[in-house]
Design a protein around this motif. Sequence first.
Motif, PDB file in Angstrom:
ATOM      1  N   TYR A  97       0.857  -1.185   0.000  1.00  0.00           N
ATOM      2  CA  TYR A  97       0.000   0.000   0.000  1.00  0.00           C
ATOM      3  C   TYR A  97       0.896   1.238   0.000  1.00  0.00           C
ATOM      4  CZ  TYR A  97      -3.774  -3.184   1.237  1.00  0.00           C
ATOM      5  OH  TYR A  97      -4.697  -4.204   1.248  1.00  0.00           O
ATOM      6  N   ALA A  98       1.100   1.805  -1.160  1.00  0.00           N
ATOM      7  CA  ALA A  98       1.904   3.015  -1.387  1.00  0.00           C
ATOM      8  C   ALA A  98       3.161   2.726  -2.194  1.00  0.00           C
ATOM      9  CB  ALA A  98       2.280   3.743  -0.102  1.00  0.00           C
ATOM     10  N   ARG A  99       3.400   1.472  -2.577  1.00  0.00           N
ATOM     11  CA  ARG A  99       4.553   1.129  -3.423  1.00  0.00           C
ATOM     12  C   ARG A  99       5.837   1.766  -2.878  1.00  0.00           C
ATOM     13  NH1 ARG A  99       1.343   2.279  -8.899  1.00  0.00           N
ATOM     14  NH2 ARG A  99       1.985   4.389  -8.391  1.00  0.00           N
ATOM     15  N   ASN A 100       6.131   1.431  -1.645  1.00  0.00           N
ATOM     16  CA  ASN A 100       7.202   2.108  -0.936  1.00  0.00           C
ATOM     17  C   ASN A 100       8.242   1.087  -0.469  1.00  0.00           C
ATOM     18  OD1 ASN A 100       8.739   3.905   0.524  1.00  0.00           O
ATOM     19  ND2 ASN A 100       7.251   4.174   2.163  1.00  0.00           N
ATOM     20  N   HIS A 101       9.166   0.728  -1.353  1.00  0.00           N
ATOM     21  CA  HIS A 101      10.199  -0.242  -0.995  1.00  0.00           C
ATOM     22  C   HIS A 101      11.426   0.494  -0.485  1.00  0.00           C
ATOM     23  CE1 HIS A 101      13.453  -3.218  -1.537  1.00  0.00           C
ATOM     24  NE2 HIS A 101      12.492  -4.090  -1.267  1.00  0.00           N
ATOM     25  N   ALA A 102      11.725   0.277   0.782  1.00  0.00           N
ATOM     26  CA  ALA A 102      12.777   1.072   1.429  1.00  0.00           C
ATOM     27  C   ALA A 102      13.940   0.202   1.896  1.00  0.00           C
ATOM     28  CB  ALA A 102      12.194   1.818   2.621  1.00  0.00           C
ATOM     29  N   PHE A 103      15.124   0.816   1.922  1.00  0.00           N
ATOM     30  CA  PHE A 103      16.314   0.258   2.559  1.00  0.00           C
ATOM     31  C   PHE A 103      16.702   1.188   3.703  1.00  0.00           C
ATOM     32  CE2 PHE A 103      16.539  -0.998  -1.882  1.00  0.00           C
ATOM     33  CZ  PHE A 103      16.841  -2.356  -1.820  1.00  0.00           C
ATOM     34  N   GLU A 137       4.935  15.995  -3.519  1.00  0.00           N
ATOM     35  CA  GLU A 137       6.095  16.827  -3.833  1.00  0.00           C
ATOM     36  C   GLU A 137       7.065  16.146  -4.785  1.00  0.00           C
ATOM     37  OE1 GLU A 137       9.122  16.567  -0.200  1.00  0.00           O
ATOM     38  OE2 GLU A 137       7.042  16.661   0.489  1.00  0.00           O
ATOM     39  N   LEU A 138       6.988  14.807  -4.870  1.00  0.00           N
ATOM     40  CA  LEU A 138       7.860  14.064  -5.788  1.00  0.00           C
ATOM     41  C   LEU A 138       7.191  13.799  -7.127  1.00  0.00           C
ATOM     42  CD1 LEU A 138       9.386  11.500  -3.253  1.00  0.00           C
ATOM     43  CD2 LEU A 138      10.488  13.528  -4.216  1.00  0.00           C
ATOM     44  N   GLY A 139       5.959  14.255  -7.279  1.00  0.00           N
ATOM     45  CA  GLY A 139       5.268  14.073  -8.544  1.00  0.00           C
ATOM     46  C   GLY A 139       4.813  12.654  -8.796  1.00  0.00           C
ATOM     47  N   GLU A 140       4.589  11.891  -7.722  1.00  0.00           N
ATOM     48  CA  GLU A 140       4.134  10.504  -7.870  1.00  0.00           C
ATOM     49  C   GLU A 140       2.610  10.438  -7.895  1.00  0.00           C
ATOM     50  OE1 GLU A 140       7.606   7.941  -5.642  1.00  0.00           O
ATOM     51  OE2 GLU A 140       6.064   8.841  -4.406  1.00  0.00           O
ATOM     52  N   ASP A 141       2.098   9.296  -8.286  1.00  0.00           N
ATOM     53  CA  ASP A 141       0.662   9.076  -8.269  1.00  0.00           C
ATOM     54  C   ASP A 141       0.219   8.695  -6.866  1.00  0.00           C
ATOM     55  OD1 ASP A 141       0.453   9.536 -11.001  1.00  0.00           O
ATOM     56  OD2 ASP A 141       0.828   7.423 -11.485  1.00  0.00           O
ATOM     57  N   ASN A 142      -0.944   9.159  -6.496  1.00  0.00           N
ATOM     58  CA  ASN A 142      -1.553   8.724  -5.247  1.00  0.00           C
ATOM     59  C   ASN A 142      -2.368   7.476  -5.557  1.00  0.00           C
ATOM     60  OD1 ASN A 142      -3.104   8.319  -2.942  1.00  0.00           O
ATOM     61  ND2 ASN A 142      -3.411  10.499  -2.574  1.00  0.00           N
ATOM     62  N   VAL A 143      -1.925   6.343  -5.024  1.00  0.00           N
ATOM     63  CA  VAL A 143      -2.599   5.078  -5.316  1.00  0.00           C
ATOM     64  C   VAL A 143      -3.716   4.792  -4.315  1.00  0.00           C
ATOM     65  CG1 VAL A 143      -0.574   4.111  -6.448  1.00  0.00           C
ATOM     66  CG2 VAL A 143      -0.873   3.786  -3.989  1.00  0.00           C
ATOM     67  N   GLY A 144      -4.021   5.783  -3.472  1.00  0.00           N
ATOM     68  CA  GLY A 144      -5.113   5.608  -2.520  1.00  0.00           C
ATOM     69  C   GLY A 144      -4.729   4.838  -1.280  1.00  0.00           C
ATOM     70  N   ALA A 145      -3.431   4.733  -0.999  1.00  0.00           N
ATOM     71  CA  ALA A 145      -2.981   4.004   0.183  1.00  0.00           C
ATOM     72  C   ALA A 145      -3.224   4.835   1.443  1.00  0.00           C
ATOM     73  CB  ALA A 145      -1.497   3.667   0.062  1.00  0.00           C
ATOM     74  N   PRO A 146      -3.598   4.194   2.551  1.00  0.00           N
ATOM     75  CA  PRO A 146      -3.823   4.949   3.793  1.00  0.00           C
ATOM     76  C   PRO A 146      -2.627   5.802   4.197  1.00  0.00           C
ATOM     77  CG  PRO A 146      -4.634   2.707   4.031  1.00  0.00           C
ATOM     78  CD  PRO A 146      -3.904   2.760   2.719  1.00  0.00           C
ATOM     79  N   ALA A 147      -1.398   5.260   4.019  1.00  0.00           N
ATOM     80  CA  ALA A 147      -0.203   5.986   4.446  1.00  0.00           C
ATOM     81  C   ALA A 147       0.078   7.210   3.583  1.00  0.00           C
ATOM     82  CB  ALA A 147       1.013   5.056   4.434  1.00  0.00           C
ATOM     83  N   GLN A 148      -0.603   7.342   2.435  1.00  0.00           N
ATOM     84  CA  GLN A 148      -0.436   8.520   1.591  1.00  0.00           C
ATOM     85  C   GLN A 148      -1.440   9.616   1.928  1.00  0.00           C
ATOM     86  OE1 GLN A 148      -0.748   6.415  -2.278  1.00  0.00           O
ATOM     87  NE2 GLN A 148       1.206   7.387  -2.778  1.00  0.00           N
ATOM     88  N   ASP A 149      -2.408   9.299   2.755  1.00  0.00           N
ATOM     89  CA  ASP A 149      -3.463  10.239   3.094  1.00  0.00           C
ATOM     90  C   ASP A 149      -3.018  11.076   4.293  1.00  0.00           C
ATOM     91  OD1 ASP A 149      -5.794  11.528   4.068  1.00  0.00           O
ATOM     92  OD2 ASP A 149      -7.064   9.990   3.162  1.00  0.00           O
ATOM     93  N   GLU A 150      -2.594  12.298   4.022  1.00  0.00           N
ATOM     94  CA  GLU A 150      -2.041  13.164   5.059  1.00  0.00           C
ATOM     95  C   GLU A 150      -3.020  13.379   6.205  1.00  0.00           C
ATOM     96  OE1 GLU A 150       0.476  17.112   4.541  1.00  0.00           O
ATOM     97  OE2 GLU A 150      -1.670  17.537   4.336  1.00  0.00           O
ATOM     98  N   GLU A 151      -4.261  13.682   5.867  1.00  0.00           N
ATOM     99  CA  GLU A 151      -5.248  13.931   6.912  1.00  0.00           C
ATOM    100  C   GLU A 151      -5.489  12.692   7.754  1.00  0.00           C
ATOM    101  OE1 GLU A 151      -9.924  15.321   7.485  1.00  0.00           O
ATOM    102  OE2 GLU A 151      -8.966  15.456   5.517  1.00  0.00           O
ATOM    103  N   PHE A 152      -5.622  11.545   7.103  1.00  0.00           N
ATOM    104  CA  PHE A 152      -5.880  10.299   7.838  1.00  0.00           C
ATOM    105  C   PHE A 152      -4.732   9.990   8.788  1.00  0.00           C
ATOM    106  CE2 PHE A 152      -5.584   5.720   8.411  1.00  0.00           C
ATOM    107  CZ  PHE A 152      -6.877   5.403   8.797  1.00  0.00           C
ATOM    108  N   VAL A 153      -3.491  10.082   8.301  1.00  0.00           N
ATOM    109  CA  VAL A 153      -2.330   9.713   9.120  1.00  0.00           C
ATOM    110  C   VAL A 153      -2.129  10.696  10.267  1.00  0.00           C
ATOM    111  CG1 VAL A 153       0.182   9.445   9.134  1.00  0.00           C
ATOM    112  CG2 VAL A 153      -1.160   8.513   7.244  1.00  0.00           C
ATOM    113  N   LEU A 154      -2.076  11.978   9.960  1.00  0.00           N
ATOM    114  CA  LEU A 154      -1.712  12.966  10.972  1.00  0.00           C
ATOM    115  C   LEU A 154      -2.815  13.177  12.010  1.00  0.00           C
ATOM    116  CD1 LEU A 154       0.180  15.648   8.848  1.00  0.00           C
ATOM    117  CD2 LEU A 154       1.045  13.557   9.920  1.00  0.00           C
ATOM    118  N   TYR A 155      -4.075  13.142  11.583  1.00  0.00           N
ATOM    119  CA  TYR A 155      -5.156  13.371  12.537  1.00  0.00           C
ATOM    120  C   TYR A 155      -5.448  12.153  13.412  1.00  0.00           C
ATOM    121  CZ  TYR A 155      -6.647  18.011  10.964  1.00  0.00           C
ATOM    122  OH  TYR A 155      -6.719  19.345  10.704  1.00  0.00           O
ATOM    123  N   HIS A 156      -5.028  10.972  12.989  1.00  0.00           N
ATOM    124  CA  HIS A 156      -5.345   9.779  13.762  1.00  0.00           C
ATOM    125  C   HIS A 156      -4.140   9.172  14.475  1.00  0.00           C
ATOM    126  CE1 HIS A 156      -8.679  10.023  10.802  1.00  0.00           C
ATOM    127  NE2 HIS A 156      -9.386   9.680  11.860  1.00  0.00           N
TER     128      HIS A 156
END
Length: 360
Positions: A215-221, A298-317
């Motif tokens: 959810y968010a296509r976020n592969h991190a090292f 800010e990076l010009g990526e697509d919002n795939v509708g992942a919960p972690a991409q929703d600023e209001e959902f993450v920060l307010y909850h």
Amino acid sequence: MYVAVKGGEKAIDNAHAWLAEERRGDLSVAELSVEQIREQLSLAVNRVMAEGSLYDPDLAALAIKQARGDLIEAIFLIRAYRTTLPRFGGTAPVDTEAMACDRRVSATFKDAPGGQVLGPTFDYTHRLLDFKLAADGEVPEGVKAEATQAPTPHIMDFLDREDLIQNEVSGNDVPPDLTRTPLELPAERALRLQSLTRGDEGFILGMAYSTQRGYARNHAFVAELRIGAVPVEMEIPELGFAIEIGEITLTECETVNQFKGSKTEPPQFTRGYGLVFGMTERKAISMALVDRALRWKELGEDNVGAPAQDEEFVLYHSDNIQATGFLEHIKLPHYVDFQSELELIRKLRREAQGLQEAAE
């Protein structure tokens, strides 16, 4: 039939007395001291300091004792106390490159300049109960390494030199202080990071885990995870220069994320960042993953509708104190509200029954 119950000041006083009795527990067992909590439950103390936005191990330990180990209640106590403290000014940004590292690891470079320092970690333990602790036995001591005192360069610096990672533009404006002004959206990254660093560890962890599951296509090292003490400096107007007023322990995490590029940016790596009071590495890593997910716009990526991409959902909850207040208020008296709904249901049932009898 439902009848509203009544209570009063005496009932509340009795509840306080009972709470104090439960907090103390069996009087034949030695009382737990604030010093014991501070020294032996340090990870709980670190979490209370981080989410309470106040760096004071003694007060955090006291709050844990008062809250009977309920960390969210302890965080609530610390935040409430924090509002009573005077503000003398702001400190200079801490220099984490000057950190005396107790732990410093990288998942991206084996031979990292400055070396890898495993430090005190559960990572290599077997997760088996140690019954020696139940028997009050002394655990054999290993060889404790000294913290790295020399400045340790950040791993990201080496990617910077090859221009392989997105360049961070640091603004000159002082970011808003979330502890003094309410959160407003859309929030700049500095404000989002403030919100994440004092957000609930479990919630931030869940959001971070969701990004790893797709959810968010976020592969991190993890480019670097470091824990240690850093000096805190403050500008003294009368002196005209900054002086060191103390030191704090921090956990810092920087992640490297894949980025295929956009219309305005070439293919390169991007960053996620986490910085938390104390030894709080699970929270710092989670924060870095969520920070990166929230940067899609800010990076010009697509919002795939992942919960972690929703600023209001993450920060307010993510704020467990706000969540706790709103959740627990429903157990307080709502007699009038409930009585009105109760009467409405009775009226609707009488009307429905009347219609049914008329039809028969």
